[in-house]
Design an enzyme around this catalytic site. Structure first.
Site, PDB file in Angstrom:
ATOM      1  N   VAL A 114      -1.515  -0.841   2.512  1.00 10.81           N
ATOM      2  CA  VAL A 114      -1.560  -0.004   1.319  1.00 10.81           C
ATOM      3  C   VAL A 114      -0.958   1.372   1.602  1.00 10.81           C
ATOM      4  O   VAL A 114      -0.335   1.989   0.725  1.00 10.81           O
ATOM      5  CB  VAL A 114      -3.001   0.099   0.785  1.00 10.81           C
ATOM      6  N   TYR A 115      -1.099   1.853   2.840  1.00  8.46           N
ATOM      7  CA  TYR A 115      -0.441   3.099   3.229  1.00  8.46           C
ATOM      8  C   TYR A 115       1.071   2.932   3.173  1.00  8.46           C
ATOM      9  O   TYR A 115       1.786   3.773   2.611  1.00  8.46           O
ATOM     10  CB  TYR A 115      -0.879   3.511   4.630  1.00  8.46           C
ATOM     11  N   LYS A 116       1.573   1.843   3.752  1.00 11.16           N
ATOM     12  CA  LYS A 116       3.013   1.606   3.752  1.00 11.16           C
ATOM     13  C   LYS A 116       3.546   1.464   2.333  1.00 11.16           C
ATOM     14  O   LYS A 116       4.613   1.989   2.000  1.00 11.16           O
ATOM     15  CB  LYS A 116       3.337   0.351   4.572  1.00 11.16           C
ATOM     16  N   SER A 176       2.357   2.850  -0.311  1.00 11.79           N
ATOM     17  CA  SER A 176       2.368   4.169  -0.957  1.00 11.79           C
ATOM     18  C   SER A 176       3.579   4.979  -0.537  1.00 11.79           C
ATOM     19  O   SER A 176       4.141   5.736  -1.337  1.00 11.79           O
ATOM     20  CB  SER A 176       1.075   4.928  -0.624  1.00 11.79           C
TER      21      SER A 176
END
Length: 288
Positions: A198-200, A202
């Site tokens: 989910v970080y990637k 974003s």
């Protein structure tokens, strides 16, 4: 989190006093960038708690402290209003806040019930940029720009892009549904939750946002839109939520194996360059 605002001056003086708004965490390479820009441009920044400004050696009279929580859309709106009340010109907006929770097995949420990483890293920045864009449009500074500090994990031509879990936005239906697990998944591609992915995702959204802002607004506003990957800052607070073994091995791996290691000081210099150097004012690009 912060901003930089310049004092009212005659137009001929503006070349040496640019107005910056920087959305950033209190401890990051952004502090180093602020220091570099202060030496050349008389930096006036808003910094969380003022601690980053103090550590950079910036005189107290040259910055103002404002509060901003990018995980709350109401806070973003209030921040934009507070910036306008300063009645200072807005020449540059640098977005550098990031939430990275790679070991989380379950999602956490913003005040508005969006998944936290995308809600902060993408939606909060998007709203902040959109609210302040008209103010930047009014600036008479020739090199006004909006920059998002990004990641290498979304680059299709890099090794990091192929390290699982891979960034993948799918058909965006998770985003359309609100990322809240009520109407749909908390993931943009509607997949199973993964804290690292989910970080990637974003950060891919950040890159796409700058490209789309360029397409829609560059010609109209004269603002330069770009994203920047300053290098692999392997020793940073960004990794504080990772497992201890990873935090131990990652810096030497980047230093001696991939050779991609970059210090906070060097990353800060690169960010300051993209903000301040006239030859780096190309819009719609990703700097790496």
């Amino acid at each position: 989190l912060c901003a930089r605002c310049g004092k009212d001056q005659e137009k001929r003086q503006r070349d040496n006093h640019r107005s910056f708004i920087r959305a950033r965490a209190s401890h990051s390479h952004g502090t180093r960038a602020n220091k570099g820009m202060a030496c050349d441009h008389g930096l006036h920044k808003l910094s969380q708690g003022g601690e980053a400004a103090k550590s950079s050696g910036i005189p107290k009279q040259n910055y103002t402290v404002l509060h901003l929580d990018l995980a709350s859309l109401d806070s973003v709106k209030q921040f934009a209003e507070n910036v306008r009340r300063l009645e200072k010109p807005n020449d540059v907006l640098v977005c550098n806040v990031v939430v990275y929770l790679p070991t989380n097995k379950e999602p956490t949420y913003t005040a508005d019930r969006f998944e936290l990483s995308v809600g902060t890293n993408h939606l909060g920045h998007f709203l902040l940029a959109r609210l302040l864009l008209d103010d930047m449009k009014q600036s008479d500074y020739p090199s006004k720009c909006l920059i998002i500090v990004d990641s290498i994990t979304g680059n299709t031509n890099t090794l990091a892009r192929n390290v699982p879990p891979k960034a993948n936005l799918g058909d965006l239906r998770g985003l359309v549904g609100g990322l809240n697990r009520v109407n749909t998944s908390s993931m943009i591609n509607r997949g199973e939750f993964d804290g690292a992915k989910v970080y990637k995702d974003s950060k891919v959204c950040n890159m796409l946002t700058m490209q789309e802002f360029h397409r829609r607004y560059h010609e109209e506003t004269g603002v330069t839109f770009s994203s920047l990957y300053p290098g692999c800052i392997a020793e940073t607070g960004l990794l504080r939520e990772h497992v201890p073994l990873f935090r131990l091995l990652f810096p030497p791996f980047q230093k001696y194996i991939t050779k991609g290691y970059v210090s906070e000081e060097e990353a800060g210099k690169r960010l300051a360059q993209v903000v301040s150097e006239p030859y780096l004012t190309k819009s719609g690009v990703y700097w790496s």
